[in-house]
Design an enzyme around this catalytic site. Structure first.
Site, mmCIF file in Angstrom:
data_model
loop_
_atom_site.group_PDB
_atom_site.id
_atom_site.type_symbol
_atom_site.label_atom_id
_atom_site.label_comp_id
_atom_site.label_asym_id
_atom_site.label_seq_id
_atom_site.Cartn_x
_atom_site.Cartn_y
_atom_site.Cartn_z
ATOM 1 C CG HIS A 9 -4.170 -5.802 -3.088
ATOM 2 N ND1 HIS A 9 -4.989 -5.139 -3.971
ATOM 3 C CD2 HIS A 9 -3.279 -4.887 -2.655
ATOM 4 C CE1 HIS A 9 -4.617 -3.879 -4.068
ATOM 5 N NE2 HIS A 9 -3.569 -3.699 -3.278
ATOM 6 N NE ARG A 60 -5.215 -1.955 -0.777
ATOM 7 C CZ ARG A 60 -5.061 -1.093 0.216
ATOM 8 N NH1 ARG A 60 -5.985 -1.004 1.166
ATOM 9 N NH2 ARG A 60 -4.003 -0.293 0.251
ATOM 10 C CD GLU A 87 0.818 0.529 -1.468
ATOM 11 O OE1 GLU A 87 2.024 0.415 -1.171
ATOM 12 O OE2 GLU A 87 0.359 0.262 -2.586
ATOM 13 C CG HIS A 182 -0.617 -3.544 0.091
ATOM 14 N ND1 HIS A 182 -1.966 -3.322 -0.061
ATOM 15 C CD2 HIS A 182 -0.461 -4.178 1.287
ATOM 16 C CE1 HIS A 182 -2.600 -3.803 0.995
ATOM 17 N NE2 HIS A 182 -1.717 -4.319 1.827
#
Length: 249
Positions: A9, A60, A87, A182
């Site tokens: 991202h 995100r 993440e 991520h």
């Protein structure tokens, strides 16, 4: 030969503030938006015709995907969001400034939490206000299944079964796949595809907003990998990530 695209991202608000983000759902900065748009243009210019996309449950990554697909004029592409692409969960460190955390716990301890392969950070209490217990995105997970603090090894152990059972079959069937996730969930996949050793993967740094192409053989083992974009800029961004210690986001 098959190709997939991996994309971390764009810069998030807590990337900019140098905080441990983990599963905290923070948005993109203005720079992050521009990185996402540029990533879409790079993929479009390279001729990628994405027809299936995977992302995490965090905004995100989701917004980075949306912006990229819009630039590519492929907003019709089916999108699958799954928590297993989230993440790494930073447990009780989530939300803390990294410099302040080092001052509090000592640089060596924080270095172990961040850079080791299998050492978990302090666990987040279930009754913590930051906990994901009760979050509708994760209602299918019991409180025992929800991570409360993960090592990179833990992240690998949830990402790879998802790759093998869900994403890989689509790739084998000829789908042109984009995965927007991520720093650590992508490192988990990079480790697996590239057969990277435990002690080597902790030194791999993935910059924000730079599409990474993996060329795979029929067994989906990596033949080659490369970033789209200017090589000098990619080198600068990768080094900046390493210097600033912002691989966790």
């Amino acid at each position: 030969m098959k190709k997939i695209v991996l994309l971390r991202h764009g810069q998030s608000v807590w990337n900019e503030e140098n905080r441990f983000t983990g599963w905290a759902d923070v948005g993109l900065t203005a720079r992050g938006v521009q990185e996402a748009l540029r990533a879409g243009q790079l993929m479009k210019s390279a001729g990628f015709e994405i027809d299936l996309a995977f992302t995490s449950m965090l905004q995100r990554a989701i917004k980075t995907l949306w912006l990229g697909l819009e630039v590519m004029e492929r907003m019709w592409v089916p999108v699958v969001s799954d928590w297993r692409l989230n993440e790494r969960h930073y447990g009780d460190l989530q939300g803390l400034n990294k410099a302040e955390t080092s001052a509090r716990f000592g640089e060596q301890q924080v270095y172990q939490w961040r850079r080791s392969y299998d050492i978990r950070p302090p666990q987040m209490p279930l009754d913590d206000s930051r906990s994901e217990v009760g979050d509708p995105r994760y209602r299918q997970l019991s409180s025992q299944e929800l991570p409360r603090g993960e090592s990179l090894k833990d992240t690998v152990e949830r990402v790879i079964p998802y790759w093998e059972n869900v994403i890989a079959p689509a790739v084998r069937n000829g789908r042109q796949v984009l995965i927007v996730a991520h720093g650590n969930s992508l490192r988990a996949l990079v480790k697996y595809l590239g057969r990277i050793a435990d002690d080597a993967i902790v030194g791999v740094n993935i910059p924000t907003g730079m599409p990474m192409v993996y060329e795979l053989d029929e067994d989906l083992s990596a033949l080659n990998s490369y970033y789209l974009g200017d090589p000098d800029e990619i080198a600068r961004m990768t080094q900046a990530v390493a210097n600033q210690g912002r691989i966790e986001s």
